[in-house]
Design a protein around this motif. Structure first.
Motif, short mmCIF file in Angstrom:
data_model
loop_
_atom_site.label_atom_id
_atom_site.label_comp_id
_atom_site.label_asym_id
_atom_site.label_seq_id
_atom_site.Cartn_x
_atom_site.Cartn_y
_atom_site.Cartn_z
N VAL A 256 0.84 -1.21 0.00
CA VAL A 256 0.00 0.00 0.00
C VAL A 256 0.87 1.25 0.00
O VAL A 256 0.60 2.23 -0.72
CB VAL A 256 -0.94 -0.02 1.22
N VAL A 257 1.96 1.25 0.78
CA VAL A 257 2.82 2.43 0.87
C VAL A 257 3.54 2.68 -0.44
O VAL A 257 3.66 3.84 -0.88
CB VAL A 257 3.83 2.24 2.03
N THR A 258 4.00 1.63 -1.09
CA THR A 258 4.77 1.81 -2.33
C THR A 258 3.89 2.07 -3.55
O THR A 258 4.28 2.86 -4.43
CB THR A 258 5.62 0.55 -2.58
N GLN A 259 2.74 1.44 -3.63
CA GLN A 259 1.88 1.61 -4.81
C GLN A 259 0.96 2.82 -4.73
O GLN A 259 0.56 3.36 -5.77
CB GLN A 259 1.04 0.33 -5.02
N PHE A 260 0.64 3.23 -3.51
CA PHE A 260 -0.31 4.36 -3.36
C PHE A 260 0.28 5.39 -2.40
O PHE A 260 -0.29 5.68 -1.34
CB PHE A 260 -1.66 3.85 -2.84
N PRO A 261 1.39 6.00 -2.75
CA PRO A 261 2.01 6.97 -1.83
C PRO A 261 1.19 8.26 -1.76
O PRO A 261 0.55 8.67 -2.73
CB PRO A 261 3.39 7.21 -2.46
N GLY A 262 1.22 8.88 -0.60
CA GLY A 262 0.51 10.15 -0.41
C GLY A 262 -0.95 10.01 -0.09
O GLY A 262 -1.62 11.02 0.15
N THR A 263 -1.50 8.81 -0.07
CA THR A 263 -2.91 8.62 0.26
C THR A 263 -3.09 8.40 1.75
O THR A 263 -2.14 8.12 2.49
CB THR A 263 -3.47 7.41 -0.52
N ALA A 264 -4.33 8.53 2.19
CA ALA A 264 -4.62 8.29 3.60
C ALA A 264 -4.37 6.84 3.96
O ALA A 264 -3.93 6.52 5.08
CB ALA A 264 -6.06 8.68 3.90
N ALA A 265 -4.65 5.93 3.02
CA ALA A 265 -4.39 4.52 3.27
C ALA A 265 -2.90 4.26 3.45
O ALA A 265 -2.48 3.44 4.30
CB ALA A 265 -4.94 3.68 2.12
#
Length: 278
Positions: A256-265
């Protein structure tokens, strides 16, 4: 003041003065003077009335003379209407009478219109063109099979909202059952991924963590571009933690951190990774 009353008063004054040889006092002289003034006023008023009466009589005589000298003008005849029909000439009727003509309707019935329509059975080969095969079928309709049309989108939306409402009002078992059926029967519906997500939440509420993990895995695999993918990954990692699968949970949080950076998730995943560190 009436003339008769005036003379009565004058005679009364004269009678009072007669026995004394017309030796009048100051009061009687004043009364006589006032009566004389009234007499003069009455004479002037009478003269004006006589003059007015003469003018009225002269005006009336002139009006009668003009009426006698003017010849009587006949009353104008009423104008004939432009759209009035001409007199009934050639019918032998007086001009003032109207001719009444009665028309007898025809007794012939109206022509009948052919309403019979020939019914012919369609060709079976042509009917197959209008039957769309179901997913996974060969495209050939089985004998006696009836294709069920898709449900109304409004009905499907109502079913989804009802199932979610069951979860929110405490009927978790009923909500999970209806949401699971909704996702299976309508896999292409825009709410199908959300139905799987809420199904997993309901299973977690029922402490069925293994079933919830399978539901979230199905959500991530079937709808990778859906709007519930991030929340589904976080919930799946939470299920991994509950099932003592910390390695798999760290892998999901890292994804989640690497594929969707900057999101609340991604922020939540970083915090949970820090909590999982030995």
């Amino acid at each position: 003041m009436p003339v008769r009353s005036f003379f009565f008063r004058l005679f009364a004054v004269v009678a009072l003065c007669a026995p004394t040889g017309c030796a009048t006092t100051a009061a009687s002289q004043t009364e006589v003077g006032r009566l004389e003034a009234e007499l003069r006023t009455l004479r002037v008023t009478q003269a004006k009335l006589v003059e007015r009466l003469e003018r009225l009589e002269n005006r009336d005589a002139v009006a009668r003379a003009r009426a006698a000298s003017t010849p009587a003008t006949p009353a104008p005849a009423p104008a004939k209407k432009p759209d009035a029909p001409p007199a009934d000439e050639g019918l032998g009727l007086p001009p003032s009478e109207l001719a009444v003509v009665r028309l007898k309707p025809k007794k012939e019935p109206a022509p009948r219109i052919a309403t019979a329509v020939a019914v012919s059975e369609p060709d079976p080969d042509q009917m197959e063109m209008f039957i769309s095969p179901a997913d996974g079928s060969s495209g050939t309709a089985s004998p006696g099979r009836v294709e069920v049309p898709d449900k109304d989108p409004a009905i499907l939306e109502a079913e989804y909202e009802h199932a979610v409402a069951l979860l929110r009002t405490g009927n978790v078992d009923g909500g999970v059952e209806q949401l699971t059926r909704f996702a299976e029967e309508n896999p292409r519906h825009p709410r199908a991924d959300n139905a799987l997500y809420f199904t997993g939440l309901g299973q977690m509420g029922l402490h069925d963590t293994a079933s919830a993990a399978k539901t979230f895995e199905r959500l991530i695999k079937t709808y990778p571009a859906g709007d519930a993918i991030l929340d589904g990954m976080l919930r799946l990692a939470e299920c991994r933690v509950r099932l003592n699968q910390a390695v798999d949970a760290r892998a999901l949080y890292t994804r989640v951190v690497t594929q969707f950076p900057g999101t609340a998730a991604a922020t939540q995943a970083e915090q949970r990774l820090a909590a999982l560190s030995p």
